[in-house]
Design an enzyme around this catalytic site. Structure first.
Site, short mmCIF file in Angstrom:
data_model
loop_
_atom_site.label_atom_id
_atom_site.label_comp_id
_atom_site.label_asym_id
_atom_site.label_seq_id
_atom_site.Cartn_x
_atom_site.Cartn_y
_atom_site.Cartn_z
N PHE A 1 -14.27 6.80 -5.04
CA PHE A 1 -13.39 6.02 -5.94
C PHE A 1 -13.96 4.62 -6.20
CE2 PHE A 1 -9.79 8.38 -3.52
CZ PHE A 1 -9.88 9.48 -4.34
N ILE A 2 -15.26 4.52 -6.40
CA ILE A 2 -15.85 3.18 -6.51
C ILE A 2 -15.88 2.69 -7.97
CG2 ILE A 2 -17.85 1.73 -5.96
CD1 ILE A 2 -16.15 2.95 -3.53
N GLY B 1 8.70 9.82 -28.97
CA GLY B 1 7.53 10.71 -28.86
C GLY B 1 6.22 9.98 -29.08
N SER C 1 -6.76 3.62 3.26
CA SER C 1 -5.93 2.56 3.83
C SER C 1 -6.43 2.19 5.23
CB SER C 1 -4.47 3.01 3.94
OG SER C 1 -3.99 3.43 2.69
N GLU D 1 -8.76 -10.55 -4.28
CA GLU D 1 -8.74 -9.25 -4.97
C GLU D 1 -7.32 -8.91 -5.41
OE1 GLU D 1 -10.79 -6.10 -2.96
OE2 GLU D 1 -9.86 -4.53 -4.15
N HIS E 1 9.57 3.93 -27.45
CA HIS E 1 8.74 4.43 -28.55
C HIS E 1 9.07 5.89 -28.89
CE1 HIS E 1 6.03 0.97 -28.07
NE2 HIS E 1 5.31 1.40 -29.08
N THR F 1 -2.85 -0.10 -0.97
CA THR F 1 -1.64 0.48 -1.60
C THR F 1 -0.47 -0.50 -1.44
OG1 THR F 1 -0.86 1.56 0.42
CG2 THR F 1 -2.40 2.83 -0.98
N ALA G 1 -11.23 7.97 4.64
CA ALA G 1 -10.68 6.67 5.08
C ALA G 1 -10.47 5.74 3.90
CB ALA G 1 -11.63 6.03 6.10
C1 LIG Z 1 -9.31 4.31 -9.89
C2 LIG Z 1 -9.59 3.85 -8.50
C3 LIG Z 1 -10.47 2.81 -8.28
C4 LIG Z 1 -10.78 2.41 -6.97
N1 LIG Z 1 -11.74 1.44 -6.77
C5 LIG Z 1 -12.19 1.21 -5.51
C6 LIG Z 1 -13.34 0.39 -5.28
O1 LIG Z 1 -13.92 -0.20 -6.20
N2 LIG Z 1 -13.79 0.25 -4.01
C7 LIG Z 1 -13.19 0.86 -2.94
O2 LIG Z 1 -13.65 0.70 -1.82
N3 LIG Z 1 -12.08 1.64 -3.13
C8 LIG Z 1 -11.59 1.85 -4.38
N4 LIG Z 1 -10.51 2.67 -4.58
C9 LIG Z 1 -9.89 3.31 -3.45
C10 LIG Z 1 -8.52 2.76 -3.10
O3 LIG Z 1 -8.62 1.45 -2.61
C11 LIG Z 1 -7.85 3.74 -2.13
O4 LIG Z 1 -7.57 4.93 -2.85
C12 LIG Z 1 -6.60 3.17 -1.47
O5 LIG Z 1 -6.91 2.11 -0.60
C13 LIG Z 1 -5.79 4.23 -0.73
O6 LIG Z 1 -6.60 4.95 0.13
P1 LIG Z 1 -6.54 6.56 0.11
O7 LIG Z 1 -6.76 7.00 -1.29
O8 LIG Z 1 -7.45 7.07 1.14
O9 LIG Z 1 -5.05 6.90 0.49
P2 LIG Z 1 -4.44 7.05 1.97
O10 LIG Z 1 -4.88 5.90 2.79
O11 LIG Z 1 -4.72 8.41 2.46
O12 LIG Z 1 -2.89 6.88 1.66
C14 LIG Z 1 -2.05 7.99 1.24
C15 LIG Z 1 -0.59 7.47 1.27
O13 LIG Z 1 -0.24 7.12 2.62
C16 LIG Z 1 0.24 5.79 2.62
N5 LIG Z 1 -0.13 5.11 3.87
C17 LIG Z 1 -1.36 5.08 4.47
N6 LIG Z 1 -1.30 4.31 5.55
C18 LIG Z 1 -0.03 3.84 5.66
C19 LIG Z 1 0.63 2.96 6.57
N7 LIG Z 1 0.00 2.40 7.61
N8 LIG Z 1 1.94 2.69 6.34
C20 LIG Z 1 2.59 3.23 5.30
N9 LIG Z 1 2.00 4.07 4.39
C21 LIG Z 1 0.71 4.34 4.57
C22 LIG Z 1 -0.41 5.11 1.43
O14 LIG Z 1 0.30 3.97 1.02
C23 LIG Z 1 -0.38 6.22 0.40
O15 LIG Z 1 0.89 6.27 -0.20
C24 LIG Z 1 -10.15 3.04 -5.88
C25 LIG Z 1 -9.21 4.06 -6.10
C26 LIG Z 1 -8.95 4.48 -7.38
C27 LIG Z 1 -7.99 5.63 -7.58
#
Ligand SMILES: Cc1cc2nc3c(=O)[nH]c(=O)nc-3n(C[C@H](O)[C@H](O)[C@H](O)COP(=O)(O)OP(=O)(O)OC[C@H]3O[C@@H](n4cnc5c(N)ncnc54)[C@H](O)[C@@H]3O)c2cc1C
Length: 393
Positions: free
Chosen positions: A170-171, A354, A146, A256, A352, A379, A144
């Site tokens: 991913f914290i 290469g 998004s 945020e 830039h 996202t 979970a």
């Molecule tokens: C380096 C890094 C640092 C992070 N830091 C934190 C942190 O400190 N704390 C924390 O809690 N989280 C953190 N995250 C997590 C981040 O917030 C999530 O990765 C992000 O919210 C997306 O969730 P997901 O990866 O599960 O992707 P998913 O929710 O599975 O999404 C996959 C794709 O589907 C799309 N999608 C999903 N739902 C919809 C919708 N309703 N409409 C249209 N498109 C949709 C998304 O836009 C995306 O393109 C971090 C992630 C990374 C990579």
């Protein structure tokens, strides 16, 4: 109000900052030159910044400036100082630090400040101000991201305490974290209304951390998984009301998104600046790269888009300071400026040649660092959802 030089957009005088903000910015810049830039390459290899850098920032008063004096802070309720701090980190090009430090001060800490009870505030805020405790926020789970309502981490009422089970992924700041604001279901049968926010401490039994992830960018950032195995969290560590966590997140996420947008436009300025310097030196066909019409037009396009982004960003900060920057406006800034950052990084790598593909060059690192900005903090597709909801209502 004074106009401040901001590298590539100096053609548009700014009115956001006063002389006091500018002086503060100069102090931050000096600190970055001494303590951050020289260490960033080593931190990238270690997948984390040093603990020492946190306490040094704390001693300088650069962390959590908004915390009231009674909890050891400076009590500065002017978000422009926080934004100046992020701007200077962005201009340094050190993307890992530009993400981790502001997350602690401007994203994690507000939950404790706004919703923590007196005991929680007394316990955590002074240490967070000094950088002795590093903060993280844990919302995302393996299943979970998004769709936060689908989270499975549970916090079951056991009388004196909540029994927390589950995992987060991913914290940011996760590996170094001492205090984590965790979203969990206190009522697993309910969706959004079943979510509460709790403060979990590094010393609590059953709380463990994974190793920092091997990411494609942000190498100086200790992003990791967190695990909760029958963690007994005292009731006093609940933030605000049980079942109100989702509402708190919706309130705090606007800030945020502004934080991410500010780092995006500031890093874009840094990429463009270093590219302008590069094309004025590099020769091809007996000319400087800067003399080719394509180079000049590309740079003109990027400078224009960054300048427009900067004006919008500054306005958002003014609105936020007045308590008037709503979720949709903050989402516009986050979506557009992180998209722009990726575009600027890509075009700057191209200019830039290469060398742009080498980690040694700021734009090469920037190309990898920038990509995640469109993914976390919601996202950019979720940003468009929020914007469309407002304009279609
Ligand atoms: C380096 C890094 C640092 C992070 N830091 C934190 C942190 O400190 N704390 C924390 O809690 N989280 C953190 N995250 C997590 C981040 O917030 C999530 O990765 C992000 O919210 C997306 O969730 P997901 O990866 O599960 O992707 P998913 O929710 O599975 O999404 C996959 C794709 O589907 C799309 N999608 C999903 N739902 C919809 C919708 N309703 N409409 C249209 N498109 C949709 C998304 O836009 C995306 O393109 C971090 C992630 C990374 C990579």
């Amino acid at each position: 109000m004074v106009a401040t030089e901001n590298q590539t957009t100096e053609l548009i005088p700014r009115s956001l900052y006063s002389e006091e903000h500018v002086q503060f910015g100069e102090a931050v810049e000096q600190f970055i030159q001494l303590e951050i830039t020289p260490n960033n390459a080593e931190w990238e290899k270690n997948h984390m910044v040093s603990r020492e850098s946190w306490t040094k920032l704390g001693q300088q008063g650069f962390l959590a400036m908004q915390v009231p004096e009674e909890y050891g802070g400076l009590g500065i309720n002017d978000f422009r100082f926080n934004m100046m701090f992020i701007e200077k980190l962005g201009h340094s090009g050190c993307a890992g630090p530009a993400v981790g430090y502001p997350l602690h001060s401007d994203i994690v800490l507000p939950y404790i400040l706004h919703y923590g009870n007196e005991k929680t505030k007394q316990k955590y805020l002074p240490k967070m101000v000094l950088g002795e405790y590093i903060g993280a926020i844990a919302l995302t789970e393996p299943g979970a991201g998004s769709d936060l309502q689908g989270m499975r981490t549970s916090a079951i009422d056991k009388g004196d305490y909540y029994l927390v089970n589950g995992s987060k992924t991913f914290i940011t700041n996760g590996y170094l974290s001492d205090v984590v604001v965790v979203a969990a279901k206190t009522n697993p049968q309910l969706g959004a209304k079943g979510i509460s926010m709790l403060v979990i401490d590094k010393d609590m039994k059953g709380f463990s951390k994974g190793k920092p992830f091997d990411k494609i960018g942000l190498h100086a950032q200790d992003t990791c998984e967190l695990f909760f195995d029958n963690v007994e969290v005292p009731k006093e560590n609940l933030l605000g009301q049980e079942g109100s966590g989702f509402g708190y997140m919706m309130t705090e996420l606007a800030q945020e998104r502004l934080v991410v947008a500010q780092s995006a436009v500031s890093l874009s300025e840094a990429y463009l600046k270093s590219t302008i310097e590069y094309v004025k030196e590099r020769m091809a066909f007996g000319k400087k790269i800067a003399e080719f019409q394509n180079t000049r037009y590309k740079l003109a396009e990027l400078a224009t888009e960054i300048a427009m982004g900067r004006v919008f960003m500054d306005r958002c900060v003014e609105l936020h300071n007045e308590g008037k920057c709503d979720a949709a406006t903050a989402s516009m800034a986050k979506y557009k400026l992180t998209d722009l950052q990726c575009k600027v990084a890509d075009e700057c790598v191209q200019l830039h040649g290469g060398y742009g593909y080498m980690w040694e060059y700021l734009v090469g690192r920037g190309y990898a660092d920038a990509r995640v900005q469109r993914i976390y903090a919601g996202t950019n597709e979720i940003m468009k959802e929020l914007i469309s909801r407002k304009i279609l209502k």
